[in-house]
Design an enzyme around this catalytic site. Sequence first.
Site, PDB file in Angstrom:
ATOM      1  CE  LYS A  54      -5.073  -5.361 -16.733  1.00 50.44           C
ATOM      2  NZ  LYS A  54      -3.781  -4.647 -16.813  1.00 50.44           N
ATOM      3  NE  ARG A 153       1.821  -0.563 -13.703  1.00 49.99           N
ATOM      4  CZ  ARG A 153       0.800  -0.939 -14.463  1.00 49.99           C
ATOM      5  NH1 ARG A 153      -0.418  -0.477 -14.217  1.00 49.99           N
ATOM      6  NH2 ARG A 153       0.976  -1.750 -15.493  1.00 49.99           N
ATOM      7  CE1 TYR A 275     -31.295   8.640  -0.144  1.00 53.68           C
ATOM      8  CE2 TYR A 275     -30.356   7.515  -2.047  1.00 53.68           C
ATOM      9  CZ  TYR A 275     -30.972   7.469  -0.797  1.00 53.68           C
ATOM     10  OH  TYR A 275     -31.246   6.265  -0.222  1.00 53.68           O
ATOM     11  CG  MET A 323     -26.355   0.747  -3.223  1.00 51.86           C
ATOM     12  SD  MET A 323     -26.508  -0.034  -1.616  1.00 51.86           S
ATOM     13  CE  MET A 323     -25.613   1.108  -0.575  1.00 51.86           C
TER      14      MET A 323
HETATM   15  C1  LIG Z   1      -3.593  -4.312 -18.138  1.00 49.20           C
HETATM   16  C2  LIG Z   1      -2.304  -4.522 -18.817  1.00 49.20           C
HETATM   17  C3  LIG Z   1      -2.264  -4.814 -20.189  1.00 49.20           C
HETATM   18  C4  LIG Z   1      -3.479  -4.722 -21.076  1.00 49.20           C
HETATM   19  O1  LIG Z   1      -3.719  -3.363 -21.334  1.00 49.20           O
HETATM   20  P1  LIG Z   1      -4.856  -2.857 -22.333  1.00 49.20           P
HETATM   21  O2  LIG Z   1      -4.654  -1.407 -22.385  1.00 49.20           O
HETATM   22  O3  LIG Z   1      -6.146  -3.247 -21.685  1.00 49.20           O
HETATM   23  O4  LIG Z   1      -4.652  -3.535 -23.624  1.00 49.20           O
HETATM   24  C5  LIG Z   1      -1.046  -5.138 -20.741  1.00 49.20           C
HETATM   25  N1  LIG Z   1       0.078  -5.157 -19.989  1.00 49.20           N
HETATM   26  C6  LIG Z   1       0.093  -4.854 -18.686  1.00 49.20           C
HETATM   27  C7  LIG Z   1       1.356  -4.879 -17.921  1.00 49.20           C
HETATM   28  C8  LIG Z   1      -1.108  -4.515 -18.046  1.00 49.20           C
HETATM   29  O5  LIG Z   1      -1.103  -4.180 -16.756  1.00 49.20           O
END
Ligand SMILES: *Cc1c(COP(=O)(O)O)cnc(C)c1O
Length: 382
Positions: A54, A153, A275, A323
Site C-alpha cells: 500500500k 479500527r 526562516y 520547503m
Molecule cells: C499496513 C498493514 C499491514 C502491514 O503492516 P507492517 O507493519 O508494515 O508489516 C498489515 N495488515 C494491515 C491490516 C495493515 O493495515
Amino acid sequence: MGKESHLEKSIENMDHLMNLSAGGILTIDINALIHNYRILVRQAYPAKVAVVVKANAYGAGVDIVAPPLYRAGARVFFVAHANEAIELQSFLPKDAVIAVLNDLQPGFAPMAADLGILPVLNSLDSILEWQNLCKKYNKKLPAAIQLDSGMNRLGLDSLEFEILADNLEIFEYADIKFIMSHLACADEIDRKDNFDQLNRMKVMVERLPKVPISFANSGGLFLGADFRFQLVRPGLALLGIDPMGEKGKFLRPVVSLRGCVIQKRLVPEGAKIGYGGTYITKKPSRLATIAVGYADGWHRSLGNKSAAYFNGVRLPIIGRISMDSMILDVTALPEHVLKRGDYVELIGKNQTIEDVARDAGTIPYEILTSLGRRYERRYITA
Ligand SMILES: *Cc1c(COP(=O)(O)O)cnc(C)c1O
C-alpha cells in the site's frame, strides 16, 4: 543538421542530465528487498507470505517493487484503497491476488468484481452487499472477511461477529479466501494485548468455517509461531526495517537517500540561520545548503535536530527545514572537502530510517511514506 546532432547528443546525455536535475537521489535496492522477502518466507514457514504494498509500496514505488516480488513467489498483494489495486493490476500478471484492506465504498462492489479485485469485507453491511452481488451474478466471487480482535479500527465488532457466526450464508455464496484481523501493538514484544487479541481471534475463528487465517503484520510475524496462522502480511519488514529493533538484524535496508549540495558559505559568529532565525552560530561556521526540504518528505520537525553525513562525518541540520532546502553546519569537514554538486547522506549507513524517525518524533512508516516525488530514483537490481 547541427540542431539534430545537438538533440541526439542531449538524448545520449539524458542519464547524465537527470543526475544533475534533481535535489536528491533516492536509491531502492531491489536485491535487498528480495533478500528480505526470502528471509520472511523462511521465518513464516509453513505460513505463506502475502506482501503489503500500500501507499506506493511505502514510498519505494509499487511499480518497481511489485514485479520482482511476484517473480520471487509472492502471489497475494495487499493495498489499502481500491484505486491502488487498480493501479497495481497493471504491474502484475493476472493470477496475482490483489486485496483491498479498507474494504470497498458502497456501490463499488460490481466494479471490483468485474476487475477481479479482492475486497476485505469489514462490516456486515459490506458482507451483505458482496453476498447480493454473488447471488445476482450466480458466482462465488472471492473476498476476505476481517474481524476486529481488539483494535477497534476495521473489521466486524463483537456484536456483528455474533450475527455472522449465527448466519454463515456468505461462506456459501462467496468464495471466502481468508479471514483476517490486525494487531494493534505488534511492535511491542511484551504487550499482553497481543496475546489478548490472539486468544480472541482463536475463539472467533473456531465458530466459522475452516478457511485460512491471516493475522500477523511485520511485527506479528516475529511474535511467535502462534501468531502466524496460514498467511502473514508484512509490509515494513520487506523494506528492511525491523519493527522491534532486535529480531530483524538479518534484514537489509532497501531505501537510501542523498541530498545535493547547492551552495556553500562562510558565516561569522552570531549569524541567524534560516526562516525565523531559530539558530544562531556560536562561532564562525561553514554552511552547506542541501536541495531537500519538507516538500520532499524531510519533515519540518527535523529542523535543528537531525543531521546529514559526508565521509562518515556528522553534519548537523541547523535552522528550520525549508520547503525545498535545508542548511547544514559543515564546519567539521576540512574546507574544500564538500563542494557544490556533491551529495550528502540523509538515509544510509550512518543514519537509518529509524534514526530519522526518532529525530522527527515519528515512526519509520511515516518517513518512508512521505518520501517526495522530486527525487531522482535509482534502482539496484541483480
Ligand atoms: C499496513 C498493514 C499491514 C502491514 O503492516 P507492517 O507493519 O508494515 O508489516 C498489515 N495488515 C494491515 C491490516 C495493515 O493495515
